[in-house]
Design a protein around this motif. Structure first.
Motif, PDB file in Angstrom:
ATOM      1  N   TRP A   1     -27.485  46.479  -2.097  1.00 56.73           N
ATOM      2  CA  TRP A   1     -27.680  44.737  -2.430  1.00 56.73           C
ATOM      3  C   TRP A   1     -28.774  44.560  -3.218  1.00 56.73           C
ATOM      4  O   TRP A   1     -28.522  44.321  -4.005  1.00 56.73           O
ATOM      5  CB  TRP A   1     -27.684  44.301  -1.127  1.00 56.73           C
ATOM      6  N   LEU A   2     -30.169  45.589  -2.840  1.00 58.47           N
ATOM      7  CA  LEU A   2     -31.396  44.803  -3.618  1.00 58.47           C
ATOM      8  C   LEU A   2     -31.054  45.853  -4.406  1.00 58.47           C
ATOM      9  O   LEU A   2     -32.182  45.245  -5.577  1.00 58.47           O
ATOM     10  CB  LEU A   2     -32.452  45.264  -3.276  1.00 58.47           C
ATOM     11  N   LEU A   3     -30.372  46.996  -4.969  1.00 62.49           N
ATOM     12  CA  LEU A   3     -30.517  48.001  -5.683  1.00 62.49           C
ATOM     13  C   LEU A   3     -29.641  47.413  -6.752  1.00 62.49           C
ATOM     14  O   LEU A   3     -30.282  47.359  -8.283  1.00 62.49           O
ATOM     15  CB  LEU A   3     -30.065  49.420  -5.590  1.00 62.49           C
ATOM     16  N   ASP A   4     -28.515  46.988  -6.308  1.00 60.47           N
ATOM     17  CA  ASP A   4     -27.862  45.950  -6.683  1.00 60.47           C
ATOM     18  C   ASP A   4     -28.213  44.971  -7.867  1.00 60.47           C
ATOM     19  O   ASP A   4     -28.375  45.303  -9.361  1.00 60.47           O
ATOM     20  CB  ASP A   4     -26.885  45.303  -6.669  1.00 60.47           C
ATOM     21  N   GLY A   5     -28.952  44.575  -7.587  1.00 59.66           N
ATOM     22  CA  GLY A   5     -30.232  43.177  -8.311  1.00 59.66           C
ATOM     23  C   GLY A   5     -31.517  44.096  -9.224  1.00 59.66           C
ATOM     24  O   GLY A   5     -32.382  43.326  -9.586  1.00 59.66           O
ATOM     25  N   ALA A   6     -31.398  45.010  -8.526  1.00 61.15           N
ATOM     26  CA  ALA A   6     -32.533  46.007  -9.687  1.00 61.15           C
ATOM     27  C   ALA A   6     -32.835  45.888 -10.720  1.00 61.15           C
ATOM     28  O   ALA A   6     -32.040  46.603 -11.790  1.00 61.15           O
ATOM     29  CB  ALA A   6     -32.950  47.381  -8.603  1.00 61.15           C
ATOM     30  N   THR A   7     -33.432  45.499 -11.258  1.00 60.04           N
ATOM     31  CA  THR A   7     -33.150  44.887 -12.892  1.00 60.04           C
ATOM     32  C   THR A   7     -35.185  45.057 -14.318  1.00 60.04           C
ATOM     33  O   THR A   7     -35.897  44.439 -12.993  1.00 60.04           O
ATOM     34  CB  THR A   7     -33.002  43.472 -13.777  1.00 60.04           C
ATOM     35  N   GLY A   8     -35.281  44.965 -15.243  1.00 60.50           N
ATOM     36  CA  GLY A   8     -36.170  44.917 -15.185  1.00 60.50           C
ATOM     37  C   GLY A   8     -36.116  43.779 -15.882  1.00 60.50           C
ATOM     38  O   GLY A   8     -35.134  43.049 -17.176  1.00 60.50           O
ATOM     39  N   GLY A   9     -37.781  43.944 -16.864  1.00 59.42           N
ATOM     40  CA  GLY A   9     -37.607  43.089 -17.762  1.00 59.42           C
ATOM     41  C   GLY A   9     -36.720  42.877 -19.911  1.00 59.42           C
ATOM     42  O   GLY A   9     -36.369  43.735 -20.285  1.00 59.42           O
ATOM     43  N   PRO A  10     -36.796  42.016 -19.663  1.00 60.28           N
ATOM     44  CA  PRO A  10     -35.536  41.820 -21.191  1.00 60.28           C
ATOM     45  C   PRO A  10     -35.714  43.560 -22.186  1.00 60.28           C
ATOM     46  O   PRO A  10     -35.093  43.678 -22.783  1.00 60.28           O
ATOM     47  CB  PRO A  10     -35.896  40.659 -21.512  1.00 60.28           C
ATOM     48  N   GLU A  11     -36.922  43.444 -21.887  1.00 61.45           N
ATOM     49  CA  GLU A  11     -37.651  44.474 -23.374  1.00 61.45           C
ATOM     50  C   GLU A  11     -37.723  45.525 -22.509  1.00 61.45           C
ATOM     51  O   GLU A  11     -37.282  46.676 -23.441  1.00 61.45           O
ATOM     52  CB  GLU A  11     -39.176  43.807 -23.249  1.00 61.45           C
ATOM     53  N   SER A  12     -37.768  45.641 -21.828  1.00 61.93           N
ATOM     54  CA  SER A  12     -37.799  47.234 -20.868  1.00 61.93           C
ATOM     55  C   SER A  12     -36.198  47.810 -20.792  1.00 61.93           C
ATOM     56  O   SER A  12     -36.866  48.929 -20.281  1.00 61.93           O
ATOM     57  CB  SER A  12     -38.946  47.328 -19.371  1.00 61.93           C
ATOM     58  N   GLY A  13     -35.570  47.446 -20.305  1.00 62.80           N
ATOM     59  CA  GLY A  13     -34.494  47.958 -20.595  1.00 62.80           C
ATOM     60  C   GLY A  13     -33.755  49.284 -19.285  1.00 62.80           C
ATOM     61  O   GLY A  13     -34.564  48.856 -18.180  1.00 62.80           O
ATOM     62  N   PHE A  14     -33.078  49.997 -19.566  1.00 63.03           N
ATOM     63  CA  PHE A  14     -32.616  51.188 -18.639  1.00 63.03           C
ATOM     64  C   PHE A  14     -34.259  51.621 -17.388  1.00 63.03           C
ATOM     65  O   PHE A  14     -34.259  51.362 -16.506  1.00 63.03           O
ATOM     66  CB  PHE A  14     -32.038  51.889 -19.165  1.00 63.03           C
ATOM     67  N   PHE A  15     -35.252  52.075 -18.656  1.00 66.96           N
ATOM     68  CA  PHE A  15     -36.235  51.810 -17.388  1.00 66.96           C
ATOM     69  C   PHE A  15     -37.052  50.921 -17.124  1.00 66.96           C
ATOM     70  O   PHE A  15     -37.263  51.916 -16.259  1.00 66.96           O
ATOM     71  CB  PHE A  15     -37.459  53.044 -18.265  1.00 66.96           C
ATOM     72  N   GLY A  16     -37.030  49.861 -17.301  1.00 65.97           N
ATOM     73  CA  GLY A  16     -37.305  49.024 -16.370  1.00 65.97           C
ATOM     74  C   GLY A  16     -36.525  48.871 -15.024  1.00 65.97           C
ATOM     75  O   GLY A  16     -37.021  48.251 -13.916  1.00 65.97           O
ATOM     76  N   THR A  17     -35.620  48.893 -15.406  1.00 63.12           N
ATOM     77  CA  THR A  17     -34.447  49.263 -13.989  1.00 63.12           C
ATOM     78  C   THR A  17     -34.603  50.247 -13.008  1.00 63.12           C
ATOM     79  O   THR A  17     -34.912  49.790 -12.270  1.00 63.12           O
ATOM     80  CB  THR A  17     -33.087  49.217 -14.269  1.00 63.12           C
ATOM     81  N   LEU A  18     -35.043  51.875 -14.057  1.00 64.18           N
ATOM     82  CA  LEU A  18     -35.932  52.580 -12.753  1.00 64.18           C
ATOM     83  C   LEU A  18     -36.926  52.018 -12.348  1.00 64.18           C
ATOM     84  O   LEU A  18     -36.779  52.821 -11.234  1.00 64.18           O
ATOM     85  CB  LEU A  18     -35.333  53.775 -13.485  1.00 64.18           C
ATOM     86  N   ARG A  19     -37.734  51.608 -12.948  1.00 65.07           N
ATOM     87  CA  ARG A  19     -39.116  51.055 -11.713  1.00 65.07           C
ATOM     88  C   ARG A  19     -38.324  50.011 -11.090  1.00 65.07           C
ATOM     89  O   ARG A  19     -39.251  50.385  -9.567  1.00 65.07           O
ATOM     90  CB  ARG A  19     -40.015  50.398 -13.297  1.00 65.07           C
ATOM     91  N   SER A  20     -38.112  49.443 -10.807  1.00 65.25           N
ATOM     92  CA  SER A  20     -38.056  48.081 -10.153  1.00 65.25           C
ATOM     93  C   SER A  20     -36.929  49.145  -8.868  1.00 65.25           C
ATOM     94  O   SER A  20     -37.123  49.187  -7.652  1.00 65.25           O
ATOM     95  CB  SER A  20     -36.672  47.103 -11.065  1.00 65.25           C
ATOM     96  N   ALA A  21     -36.006  50.102  -9.364  1.00 68.13           N
ATOM     97  CA  ALA A  21     -35.245  51.031  -8.468  1.00 68.13           C
ATOM     98  C   ALA A  21     -36.346  51.530  -7.485  1.00 68.13           C
ATOM     99  O   ALA A  21     -36.190  51.728  -5.790  1.00 68.13           O
ATOM    100  CB  ALA A  21     -34.416  51.690  -9.245  1.00 68.13           C
ATOM    101  N   PHE A  22     -37.402  52.171  -8.401  1.00 67.58           N
ATOM    102  CA  PHE A  22     -38.502  52.550  -7.315  1.00 67.58           C
ATOM    103  C   PHE A  22     -39.127  51.862  -6.587  1.00 67.58           C
ATOM    104  O   PHE A  22     -39.540  52.648  -4.872  1.00 67.58           O
ATOM    105  CB  PHE A  22     -39.625  53.002  -8.373  1.00 67.58           C
TER     106      PHE A  22
END
Length: 529
Positions: free
Chosen positions: A49-70
């Protein structure tokens, strides 16, 4: 459940960090001595569930999501390893005046490094993330790969792989024979994370069905293997384990070395209980002989005096090797095979040394910063170039693993295929009365299962035991109990033993999980578009 999952997905900031850290810490309850594997259902459900909510900032896009997941995976791992490995600090307190300053590095620094592997696991999983069953499979594949990487990267440290939490008793250990501890880790994460599907409903029925099938197979395969007959009792030997419980601080004192040696001799010559058969082999723990044996010929004479005709002693000792004039000797953490004439028949040196205990990695840099070995020897220990088995006088071979070498599933080589048993000698007194010795013991039991070979384990303070090919304890001595234990071990070699069987199946399983996750991800993308 949907509302709870939504609130967890939307947590942010410090609250999110603490929740993720706590989820990891709760997962450590699955490890010995507690062994409450059900806690991992909560931990991995929260992680999904925490990974479901992993998002980056509006400008970081997919790579921001990956950073949040890491970051989520790293924080989860940090909680897991702090809660599961805090006891490593106890080794530093044996000589607190010299090493107490390093406590934060042991208790927080090492977990922070190990948590990187779990960060990679969640990052890889998030690449293949979906809104259904595929994300659970992706998480399982990510953790399976991460646990394997943790065992081989740098010097490797696969302690407390997730799979151990799913194998607390023999009926639950046998899956390791088929897919190894890393394969069990991958499937365990899948099963433990499946309840997360209940919140969304997508893939829930398929997920629960597959989790039930995997769990049933886990127990069913265990029950099947436990009822299989052991090899014919054609090469039985009586083994005496000596557990002297010598305090580590005492072992380090020069003035106490004679008393330490004498205590091992005294225990070794005690009569068998209830008039039983005298032992064929006597086994002392790691570094039991508190001096360089070859420089003390009288010690060999005293060993011969307590051995009856035909008996042999297996003992841990420091071995020195002269390097010629002007050069310091090399020192090895070794195990000796000594007969009743006081002759050293064979020796085997440790191959996989313990970082900071026996050698300093990146020595040139770290020694300038004041980092030294816990065991003080000029230049530290040297690693053997290759492992050598110990051949007993009447034929059987022993495959020696010293101390934490036994935690490495991939440490085995082709010599194990002809060995009658694994010999594991260790000195867990460094860790005191903490979870460490119990965790170490469980991992030794799993090596017996994976390789279908008995384990003879002698530990200074415990846990000492003889273990059969199914991971069951034949006979043993509890932690911190000064005692001897005689038991019968079957040294007959399994003719078709294949030490690569589980490793190969692990990679096939990982490929299947990854393929499923990839197909699910591609289908998810097409549906969105």
């Amino acid at each position: 459940m949907e509302g709870l999952a939504g609130r967890i997905m939307l947590t942010w900031g410090l609250r999110r960090f603490l929740l993720t850290w706590l989820a990891g810490a709760v997962a450590a309850l699955g490890m010995p001595p507690i062994g409450f594997f059900a806690a991992m259902f909560l931990s991995f459900t929260l992680l999904v569930w925490l990974l479901d909510g992993a998002t980056g900032g509006p400008e970081s896009g997919f790579f921001g999501t990956l950073r949040s997941a890491f970051v989520i995976g790293w924080t989860f791992g940090f909680g897991y390893f702090v809660a599961g490995l805090w006891w490593l600090g106890n080794a530093l307190m044996v000589e607190a005046d010299e090493f107490a300053w390093a406590l934060p590095l042991a208790i927080l620094g090492l977990p922070a490094v190990l948590a990187v592997f779990y960060g990679l696991a969640t990052l890889l999983a998030r690449v293949l993330w979906t809104d259904g069953l595929g994300r659970i499979v992706a998480l399982a594949a990510g953790f399976g790969l991460a646990e394997w990487l943790r065992s081989v990267a740098a010097t490797g440290f696969p302690w407390n792989a997730i799979g151990y939490g799913a194998m607390p008793i023999p009926v639950m250990m046998q899956s390791a024979h088929a897919i190894g501890v890393f394969g069990v880790s991958a499937l365990a994460v899948f099963v433990f994370a499946t309840p997360a599907l209940i919140a969304t409903g997508k893939g829930m029925r398929r997920g629960i069905f597959l989790a039930v099938i995997a769990t049933a197979a886990h127990f069913g395969y265990g029950a099947y293997r436990l009822q299989l007959p052991e090899p014919d009792e054609a090469d039985l030997k009586t083994v005496r384990l000596v557990q002297p419980v010598i305090d580590q601080a005492v072992k380090l004192e020069n003035d106490d070395r004679e008393a330490v040696f004498a205590e091992h001799l005294r225990l070794s010559q005690l009569p068998p209980e209830d008039g039983g058969k005298r032992p064929d082999l006597i086994v002392w723990p790691e570094t039991s002989i508190p001096f360089i044996l070859t420089e003390n010929p009288d010690a060999l004479t005293r060993i011969a005096d307590i051995l009856e005709p035909g008996q042999v002693l297996l003992t841990g000792a420091v071995r020195s090797e002269d390097q010629g004039p002007g050069n310091p000797p090399r020192y090895y953490n070794s195990v000796y095979l000594i007969d009743d004439q006081g002759q050293i028949l064979a020796a085997s040196d440790k191959v996989h040394l313990t970082p900071f205990g026996e050698y300093v990695p990146y020595e040139a840099l770290l020694r300038r910063l004041g980092v030294n070995n816990l065991v003080s020897l000029p230049g530290g220990f040297s690693a053997a170039a290759a492992r050598s088995t110990l051949k007993l006088p009447d034929g059987p071979e022993l495959y020696p693993l010293i101390c934490y070498e036994i935690i490495f599933p991939d440490e085995m080589d082709v010599q194990l295929e002809r060995a009658g048993a694994i010999l594991n000698i260790t000195n867990d007194a460094w860790f005191g009365n903490t979870p460490g010795p119990y965790q170490h013991f469980l991992q030794a039991r799993l090596r017996a299962v994976e390789n279908e070979v008995p384990v003879i384990r002698s530990a200074n303070s415990g846990i000492s035991a003889t273990i059969d090919t199914r991971g069951r304890i034949i006979s043993g001595v509890g932690f911190n109990v000064k005692a001897i234990q005689d038991s019968t071990v079957n040294f007959k070699t399994v003719p078709d033993r294949n030490i690569t069987f589980a490793q190969r199946n692990f990679w096939l399983l990982l490929a299947a999980l990854s393929a499923f996750a990839l197909i699910s991800r591609l289908g998810f993308i097409f549906r969105k578009n």
